[in-house]
Write a protein that holds these residues in place. Structure first.
Motif, short mmCIF file in Angstrom:
data_model
loop_
_atom_site.label_atom_id
_atom_site.label_comp_id
_atom_site.label_asym_id
_atom_site.label_seq_id
_atom_site.Cartn_x
_atom_site.Cartn_y
_atom_site.Cartn_z
N ASN A 180 131.24 97.30 85.17
CA ASN A 180 130.79 96.34 84.18
C ASN A 180 131.94 95.40 83.85
OD1 ASN A 180 129.71 94.87 82.10
ND2 ASN A 180 129.59 96.58 80.65
N THR A 181 131.99 94.26 84.52
CA THR A 181 133.06 93.30 84.27
C THR A 181 132.62 92.23 83.27
OG1 THR A 181 132.35 91.99 86.19
CG2 THR A 181 134.07 93.65 86.54
N GLU A 182 131.41 92.37 82.73
CA GLU A 182 130.92 91.42 81.74
C GLU A 182 131.36 91.81 80.34
OE1 GLU A 182 126.73 91.58 82.35
OE2 GLU A 182 126.92 91.18 84.50
N PHE A 183 131.95 93.00 80.21
CA PHE A 183 132.35 93.54 78.92
C PHE A 183 133.82 93.92 79.02
CE2 PHE A 183 132.60 97.36 76.09
CZ PHE A 183 132.33 96.72 74.89
N SER A 184 134.68 93.20 78.31
CA SER A 184 136.12 93.42 78.46
C SER A 184 136.82 93.55 77.11
CB SER A 184 136.75 92.26 79.25
OG SER A 184 136.15 92.14 80.52
N PRO A 185 136.48 94.58 76.33
CA PRO A 185 137.17 94.77 75.06
C PRO A 185 138.61 95.23 75.28
CG PRO A 185 135.76 96.63 75.51
CD PRO A 185 135.49 95.62 76.58
N ARG A 186 139.42 95.02 74.29
CA ARG A 186 140.85 95.32 74.40
C ARG A 186 141.11 96.81 74.68
NH1 ARG A 186 145.36 93.45 69.94
NH2 ARG A 186 147.14 94.59 70.80
N PHE A 187 140.27 97.68 74.16
CA PHE A 187 140.56 99.11 74.27
C PHE A 187 140.25 99.69 75.64
CE2 PHE A 187 136.18 98.93 72.66
CZ PHE A 187 135.52 99.80 73.52
N VAL A 188 139.57 98.95 76.50
CA VAL A 188 139.20 99.48 77.82
C VAL A 188 140.34 99.25 78.81
CG1 VAL A 188 137.70 99.16 79.82
CG2 VAL A 188 136.71 99.26 77.53
N LYS A 189 140.67 100.29 79.55
CA LYS A 189 141.58 100.16 80.70
C LYS A 189 140.77 100.38 81.95
CE LYS A 189 145.84 101.89 82.82
NZ LYS A 189 147.03 102.76 82.68
N ARG A 190 140.88 99.46 82.90
CA ARG A 190 140.14 99.58 84.15
C ARG A 190 141.02 100.29 85.18
NH1 ARG A 190 135.81 96.97 82.80
NH2 ARG A 190 135.84 94.93 81.75
N TYR A 211 129.48 94.35 66.36
CA TYR A 211 130.45 95.38 66.76
C TYR A 211 131.81 95.03 66.15
CZ TYR A 211 126.74 96.64 69.96
OH TYR A 211 125.52 97.01 70.49
N ARG A 212 132.09 95.60 64.98
CA ARG A 212 133.28 95.26 64.22
C ARG A 212 134.21 96.46 64.09
NH1 ARG A 212 132.26 90.51 61.35
NH2 ARG A 212 130.08 89.83 61.40
N VAL A 213 135.51 96.19 64.14
CA VAL A 213 136.51 97.24 63.95
C VAL A 213 136.41 97.78 62.54
CG1 VAL A 213 138.97 97.78 63.94
CG2 VAL A 213 138.04 96.22 65.67
N GLN A 214 136.44 99.10 62.41
CA GLN A 214 136.30 99.76 61.12
C GLN A 214 137.67 100.22 60.60
OE1 GLN A 214 132.88 100.03 59.82
NE2 GLN A 214 132.86 98.53 61.48
N GLY A 215 137.76 100.37 59.28
CA GLY A 215 138.99 100.84 58.65
C GLY A 215 139.91 99.72 58.20
N LYS A 216 139.36 98.51 58.06
CA LYS A 216 140.19 97.37 57.66
C LYS A 216 140.20 97.15 56.15
CE LYS A 216 140.18 94.48 61.81
NZ LYS A 216 139.89 93.13 62.34
N THR A 217 139.25 97.75 55.45
CA THR A 217 139.18 97.60 54.00
C THR A 217 139.26 98.95 53.32
OG1 THR A 217 136.75 97.82 53.90
CG2 THR A 217 137.64 95.61 54.33
#
Length: 267
Positions: free
Chosen positions: A219-229, A147-153
């Motif tokens: 789901n507290t096992e998954f905490s990516p930066r883009f999620v706001k709880r 699961y990689r951020v896209q648009g970096k290259t």
């Protein structure tokens, strides 16, 4: 909300979308005024406990879509087409997309750009509305290596720009942008006439989508930066279950208010 209203919202107001997989989830989301519900193939992770979205079947998704439609009769519902439900052949893809429409979906969503543009046009020509999906495409997780951020290259940006153009020309009514660098998502949003719906794609998309279990803190096992709880329901649910467990074991539940005094079944 209908297709025309969704398209016409671009530049006027933001669109809200949330995943939903069951009757009561849909019922609550509709009560909250959410614009669109996505019956995502994330159903596999969040409900069925699969490691990723790849094992999800059409039969599993059809059950979820029909339940969501019953719970939210007045909300625009999009069905995610699961892995291998549209890649095998155009005929199979059209048949499967039609099955979703028959059980109540307003539209379907499928992943990809150039590789699916022809299929998207076919579906739209046959009267099946399509939402596109670019950026991180979870069904390609084994190809892109995680699961990689896209648009970096430059190569990634070129592919995204081409994908947006081709999907718009094919007739999509909106495009999900997942895990895309914010500046690139802004550019993509500006260069297409259809709304973009971001998930981990920054502030400049035309709308946002989050997974039910992430935004509610289940789901507290998954905490990516883009999620706001917006809640911490996992703790509330576990605490309630603990209380129930204790009261059953110590004889506190059921109490006098929870039992029937008469010998019959009348209230």
């Amino acid at each position: 909300m209908n297709i025309r209203q969704i398209i016409n919202s671009k530049g006027k107001r933001k669109l809200s979308m949330v995943t939903a997989y069951s009757y009561f989830q849909a019922k609550m989301a509709e009560e909250a005024g959410i614009d669109m519900m996505l019956v995502g193939d994330s159903y596999g992770n969040t409900i069925l406990g699969y490691e990723n979205t790849l094992p999800v079947t059409m039969e599993e998704m059809l059950i979820a879509v029909s339940a969501v439609r019953r719970g939210a009769p007045n909300t625009f519902v999009i069905a995610d087409m699961p892995f291998l439900s549209y890649q095998v052949s155009e005929e199979k893809a059209i048949e499967n997309a039609g099955r979703f429409i028959k059980v109540g979906a307003n539209a379907v969503k499928l992943e990809g750009g150039a590789e699916v543009a022809g299929l998207v046009k076919k579906l739209v020509d046959f009267g099946i509305p399509v939402m596109g999906h670019l950026g991180l495409t979870p069904q390609h997780v084994n190809v892109i290596g995680g699961y990689r951020v896209q648009g970096k290259t430059d190569k990634s940006v070129k592919r995204l720009l081409e994908g947006v153009k081709l999907l718009e020309e094919a007739g999509v009514f909106a495009i999900v942008l997942e895990l895309v660098v914010e500046g690139i998502a802004k550019k993509l949003t500006e260069e297409t006439s259809v709304p973009t719906i971001g998930i981990g794609a920054g502030r400049y998309c035309d709308g946002q989508v989050l997974v039910w279990h992430d935004l509610l803190g289940i789901n507290t096992e998954f905490s990516p930066r883009f999620v706001k709880r917006y809640a911490n329901l996992r703790k509330d649910i576990v605490d309630a279950l603990k209380k129930y467990n204790e009261e059953v074991k110590n004889g506190e539940f059921p109490g006098p208010e929870n039992v029937f005094e008469s010998g019959g079944f009348d209230e």
